[in-house]
Write a protein that holds these residues in place. Structure first.
Motif, PDB file in Angstrom:
ATOM      1  N   PHE A 195      32.984  39.124  23.727  1.00 13.34           N
ATOM      2  CA  PHE A 195      31.839  38.946  24.617  1.00 13.34           C
ATOM      3  C   PHE A 195      30.949  40.196  24.637  1.00 13.34           C
ATOM      4  O   PHE A 195      30.052  40.316  25.461  1.00 13.34           O
ATOM      5  N   GLY A 248      29.405  52.941  28.167  1.00 15.18           N
ATOM      6  CA  GLY A 248      28.371  52.598  27.198  1.00 15.18           C
ATOM      7  C   GLY A 248      29.024  52.123  25.911  1.00 15.18           C
ATOM      8  O   GLY A 248      30.078  51.484  25.929  1.00 15.18           O
ATOM      9  N   THR A 289      38.528  51.923  29.608  1.00 17.77           N
ATOM     10  CA  THR A 289      39.223  51.627  28.351  1.00 17.77           C
ATOM     11  C   THR A 289      39.599  50.156  28.271  1.00 17.77           C
ATOM     12  O   THR A 289      39.897  49.521  29.289  1.00 17.77           O
ATOM     13  N   GLU A 326      38.315  45.938  35.385  1.00 19.68           N
ATOM     14  CA  GLU A 326      37.051  45.242  35.143  1.00 19.68           C
ATOM     15  C   GLU A 326      37.354  43.844  34.622  1.00 19.68           C
ATOM     16  O   GLU A 326      38.259  43.654  33.796  1.00 19.68           O
TER      17      GLU A 326
END
Ligand code: SAH
Ligand code: SF4
Length: 382
Positions: A129, A174, A209, A273
């Motif tokens: 994704f 980033g 990570t 996340e």
């Protein structure tokens, strides 16, 4: 002198001094026959006052200033794209030496100003994704290149956005996998947290990570930063598909590494996340599986609305779906926050602007070297 801190100065080229942490800078001055305290003086000029011209460093002797001009330099990347969002988010594409481009994103909020920095040109890990993952890996960034993002962003914000405003938080979210560029990222984080340089606290520097388990343990030993882990799936079968490095470091190993790291994080909790992909990982069954995975762990979950890009093959979950997912986790006692979408009008999904380097073959080769089995087409839903 310890070889670990050898300044690694090529004989024929000036050293990129922005990339030298305190120990290396002291070693560098020792190699010039100077006292170690010169390192602190020069760090202050560079990182606190933004001065890159050695001739202006007035507390150094004239001879040392002249010497530095010969043996050291500061190279800042060129800004080749500058996009400003209506919500204040700013995205810059930077051209590095050798012609590679990376992105950094500035995200202002009331109480903080966050800079999202890149650590590699491209990424070898091929999360399905992720726009950067689609581009393949090009090269690691040097410490100086990583730190130069913060240097440049502060200069740009000061000059073009809000005079006097400074970057307060750094997230390595980033382009690239920071833990696959371990030494350069650790040294950059050290410079960002060094009192005589940027002086950011460990709460304010976060490395994200995808789950390079051995490097997570090495990070624990090396530098005191906060950690975010890109989970995105509660089961191995789904994570194998979305985050292919999971085939090498499956969830049981990843969660054990998170448990070892968590006490280091400011609140004792890792931030997980979780990108919300419509009908892929966002159902109530997925929420329940996530609750089981995180049971008994201190955890903070960030639900990230998927940032679409052309040919991604994914759609963003509806806000109603994200809210329901959040409620289920919160009801189970898990601190869960949907991340606000920022910079929507400027393609702020990292990696999106840097062009289509269709480098799948090289990326797959890299994954094979990491021991990940790459099935034909498995790394992409295009
Ligand atoms: N390689 C590291 C850090 C860079 S990616 C990592 O994976 O953690 C930073 C975050 O952006 C990760 O959580 C990643 O999964 C997420 N991300 C990548 N592509 C995205 C997209 N299109 N929309 C939303 N988040 C995305
Ligand atoms: Fe690499 Fe992170 Fe993108 Fe995965 S999400 S491909 S690890 S940059």
């Amino acid at each position: 002198m310890s070889t670990a801190f050898a300044p690694e100065i090529p004989d024929d080229r000036p050293v990129e001094i922005l990339g030298l942490g305190r120990a290396r800078l002291e070693a560098f001055f020792a190699s010039l026959g100077e006292k170690p305290f010169r390192a602190v003086q020069v760090m202050k000029w560079l990182h606190q006052r933004g001065v890159t011209d050695f001739s202006q460093m007035t507390d150094l002797s004239r001879a040392l200033r002249e010497k530095l001009a010969q043996v050291a330099c500061v190279t800042l990347p060129d800004v080749v794209v500058d996009q400003a969002s209506r919500d204040g988010t700013r995205k810059w594409v930077l051209r590095l030496e050798g012609g590679n481009s990376v992105e950094m994103v500035y995200i202002p909020e009331d109480d903080r100003a966050t800079l999202c920095v890149s650590s590699q040109v491209g990424c070898s890990l091929a999360c399905t994704f992720c726009s950067t993952g689609r581009q393949g890996f090009n090269r690691n960034m040097s410490t100086a290149e990583i730190v130069s993002q913060l240097f440049l962003a502060n200069r740009l914000v000061e000059r073009e956005v809000v005079p006097g405003r400074k970057i307060t938080n750094i997230v390595f979210m980033g382009m690239g996998e920071p833990l696959l560029n371990f030494d350069a990222v650790c040294e950059a984080a050290e410079i960002m947290m060094e009192d005589n340089a940027w002086g950011l606290s460990k709460r304010r520097v976060t490395v994200s990570t995808s789950g390079i388990v051995p490097a997570m343990d090495r990070l624990l030993e090396r530098v005191d930063v906060s950690l975010a882990v890109s989970l995105h799936a509660p089961t191995d079968s789904l994570r194998d598909e979305l985050v292919p490095i999971n085939r090498k470091y499956p969830l049981a190993e990843l969660m054990a590494a998170c448990d070892r790291y968590a006490p280091r994080c400011p609140t004792g909790a890792i931030t997980y996340e979780y990108v919300m992909l419509k009908d892929v990982n966002d159902t109530q069954a997925h929420a329940d599986a996530l609750i089981r995975l995180l049971h008994g762990r201190e955890a903070k979950v960030n639900l990230i609305p998927f940032n679409p890009f052309p040919m991604s093959g994914y759609e963003r979950s509806s806000f109603a779906r994200i809210a329901k997912f959040q409620q289920r986790l919160v009801a189970a006692g898990i601190n869960t926050i949907p991340r606000r979408t920022r910079g929507e009008d400027i393609d702020a999904a990292c990696g999106q602007l840097v062009g289509d380097v269709d480098d799948r073959a090289r990326r797959d080769e890299k994954l094979r070297k990491l021991g990940v089995v790459v099935a034909p087409g498995a790394a992409s839903t295009c």
